[in-house]
Design an enzyme around this catalytic site. Sequence first.
Site, PDB file in Angstrom:
ATOM      1  N   TYR A  66      13.888  -4.257  -1.997  1.00  0.00           N
ATOM      2  CA  TYR A  66      13.210  -5.547  -1.842  1.00  0.00           C
ATOM      3  C   TYR A  66      14.168  -6.675  -2.262  1.00  0.00           C
ATOM      4  O   TYR A  66      14.843  -6.569  -3.302  1.00  0.00           O
ATOM      5  CB  TYR A  66      11.943  -5.545  -2.711  1.00  0.00           C
ATOM      6  CG  TYR A  66      11.188  -6.842  -2.673  1.00  0.00           C
ATOM      7  CD1 TYR A  66      10.457  -7.206  -1.555  1.00  0.00           C
ATOM      8  CD2 TYR A  66      11.206  -7.711  -3.758  1.00  0.00           C
ATOM      9  CE1 TYR A  66       9.765  -8.402  -1.514  1.00  0.00           C
ATOM     10  CE2 TYR A  66      10.515  -8.912  -3.727  1.00  0.00           C
ATOM     11  CZ  TYR A  66       9.807  -9.250  -2.592  1.00  0.00           C
ATOM     12  OH  TYR A  66       9.131 -10.445  -2.563  1.00  0.00           O
ATOM     13  N   ASP A  99       9.462   2.142  -6.644  1.00  0.00           N
ATOM     14  CA  ASP A  99       8.648   1.013  -6.190  1.00  0.00           C
ATOM     15  C   ASP A  99       7.710   1.574  -5.114  1.00  0.00           C
ATOM     16  O   ASP A  99       8.150   1.950  -4.028  1.00  0.00           O
ATOM     17  CB  ASP A  99       9.565  -0.082  -5.629  1.00  0.00           C
ATOM     18  CG  ASP A  99       8.802  -1.354  -5.261  1.00  0.00           C
ATOM     19  OD1 ASP A  99       7.605  -1.249  -4.944  1.00  0.00           O
ATOM     20  OD2 ASP A  99       9.408  -2.445  -5.282  1.00  0.00           O
ATOM     21  N   LYS A 146       0.082  -6.714  -2.917  1.00  0.00           N
ATOM     22  CA  LYS A 146       0.036  -6.096  -1.595  1.00  0.00           C
ATOM     23  C   LYS A 146      -1.208  -5.195  -1.494  1.00  0.00           C
ATOM     24  O   LYS A 146      -2.306  -5.687  -1.600  1.00  0.00           O
ATOM     25  CB  LYS A 146       1.347  -5.357  -1.333  1.00  0.00           C
ATOM     26  CG  LYS A 146       2.611  -6.150  -1.751  1.00  0.00           C
ATOM     27  CD  LYS A 146       2.887  -7.389  -0.941  1.00  0.00           C
ATOM     28  CE  LYS A 146       3.924  -8.326  -1.553  1.00  0.00           C
ATOM     29  NZ  LYS A 146       5.220  -7.757  -1.904  1.00  0.00           N
ATOM     30  N   ARG A 205      -2.641 -12.748 -24.214  1.00  0.00           N
ATOM     31  CA  ARG A 205      -1.300 -12.306 -23.768  1.00  0.00           C
ATOM     32  C   ARG A 205      -1.055 -10.858 -24.194  1.00  0.00           C
ATOM     33  O   ARG A 205      -0.504 -10.059 -23.459  1.00  0.00           O
ATOM     34  CB  ARG A 205      -0.193 -13.219 -24.311  1.00  0.00           C
ATOM     35  CG  ARG A 205       1.186 -12.610 -24.090  1.00  0.00           C
ATOM     36  CD  ARG A 205       2.356 -13.582 -24.158  1.00  0.00           C
ATOM     37  NE  ARG A 205       2.257 -14.580 -25.185  1.00  0.00           N
ATOM     38  CZ  ARG A 205       2.432 -14.360 -26.498  1.00  0.00           C
ATOM     39  NH1 ARG A 205       2.714 -13.140 -26.941  1.00  0.00           N
ATOM     40  NH2 ARG A 205       2.318 -15.343 -27.361  1.00  0.00           N
TER      41      ARG A 205
HETATM   42  C1  PLP Z   1       6.370  -8.078  -2.759  1.00  0.00           C
HETATM   43  C2  PLP Z   1       7.231  -6.996  -3.321  1.00  0.00           C
HETATM   44  C3  PLP Z   1       7.797  -7.085  -4.608  1.00  0.00           C
HETATM   45  C4  PLP Z   1       7.648  -8.324  -5.463  1.00  0.00           C
HETATM   46  O1  PLP Z   1       6.349  -8.579  -5.823  1.00  0.00           O
HETATM   47  P1  PLP Z   1       5.716 -10.050  -6.079  1.00  0.00           P
HETATM   48  O2  PLP Z   1       4.305  -9.754  -6.359  1.00  0.00           O
HETATM   49  O3  PLP Z   1       5.954 -10.840  -4.824  1.00  0.00           O
HETATM   50  O4  PLP Z   1       6.463 -10.646  -7.236  1.00  0.00           O
HETATM   51  C5  PLP Z   1       8.528  -6.011  -5.070  1.00  0.00           C
HETATM   52  N1  PLP Z   1       8.731  -4.915  -4.314  1.00  0.00           N
HETATM   53  C6  PLP Z   1       8.231  -4.800  -3.066  1.00  0.00           C
HETATM   54  C7  PLP Z   1       8.505  -3.564  -2.264  1.00  0.00           C
HETATM   55  C8  PLP Z   1       7.475  -5.838  -2.526  1.00  0.00           C
HETATM   56  O5  PLP Z   1       6.996  -5.723  -1.278  1.00  0.00           O
END
Ligand code: PLP
Length: 397
Positions: free
Chosen positions: A107, A179, A204, A55
């Site tokens: 998001y 982000d 992603k 962890r």
């Molecule tokens: C998918 C996404 C998140 C959240 O991420 P997870 O891996 O699903 O928890 C945050 N910001 C954006 C722009 C996203 O596309």
Amino acid sequence: MSPRAKEAGNHAATRSVRAAIGTDTSHRAVVPPLHLSANFVFDAPGSCGRYDYTRSGNPTRDHLQEAVADAEGGSSCVITASGMAAVTVITQLLRPGDVLLAPHDCYGGCHRLFTAESRRIGFDVHFVDQSTDAAVELARACRPRIIWLETPSNPLLRIVDLARWVDVAREVGALTVADNTFLSPANQRPLEWGIDLVVHSTTKFINGHSDVVGGAVVSRDAALGEELAWWTNCIGVSGSPFDAYLTLRGLRTLHARTAIHEQNALAIVDVLGGHVAVAAVHHPSLLGHPGHDIATRQQTGWGSLVSFDLHGGRPAVDAFLSTLQYFTLAESLGGVESLVAHPATMTHASMDDEARRIAGIGEGLLRLSVGIEHAGDLVDDVHAALDVVEERLCVPC
Ligand SMILES: *Cc1c(COP(=O)(O)O)cnc(C)c1O
């Protein structure tokens, strides 16, 4: 740049491919091994090596952390169990009475977390349209602790000017977070514009194969990075070694994938723009896109998310989707496979009708995550589906 990164070449693509290659000292493995162990042997009571418990630290996760920090040009990175876990780590910096300024079209998971945590912890969150002067005035008036940015936004790919908000943040003493999930460091490097923290859903583009859920926070400042690493361990949201292994494997091909994603996306934008069944195309590469000029300046690529409005609303959407072959109907984005989503009933279903209307998310809106299949197949597929919409629905044109 760390000395090791320098050895591995000066181009980010080279460094991502070569991250931690040839570093194994046990067996001289080319690709570093996956360390799944939860714990590590102590030499004596109170005396251990670099690692004691996964962890808090793990060699496989460290390789990914170094590689993502390097890709974004930051001093350090924490890898978390999801993108939302990464966002949660950053919200630990907020105290009662603080203000968080966030985009109105951020998001959905961030919108939900910020709203719930603001009530629980007692900070204020303001969701604003960050392309307006009014948002800047509000920032000057309420002096936020954190200015949260997300560009391009989902699903309409609105662009926010990072440099402008860095100036505002310096004026009011705020920390800036970007982000960068939609573009990845291959297409945008917010730290170079003066942003303090970059957050990712590595689920992603960074992993890029739709088989891991993960997140990352990259820090410009080393002390802030240490504070975030402390919180990641404290609340227990660090990413698993197996996920880190897969994600590093994905990161190695990020630049190569990005090039094909972009070529394919531009080909799709072309088809959409030339078809009578399409009412509007949203992609920053288009001269008519309101964020085109800012995107030209602050991005190094256009990205492969494309959204568009079909004439004919929901029936047109149904006809289009039932004809498509190579775009899978699913949420998420950034994998090698092409996806299509219907924001009104999928990613943005939890918004009420009025909020969706204000956000510009209609029944005829579709979002494509354009993958790396052969461009000709994708183009033919979209073309054929648009022709069906035109034939069946005699759209106004
Ligand atoms: C998918 C996404 C998140 C959240 O991420 P997870 O891996 O699903 O928890 C945050 N910001 C954006 C722009 C996203 O596309």
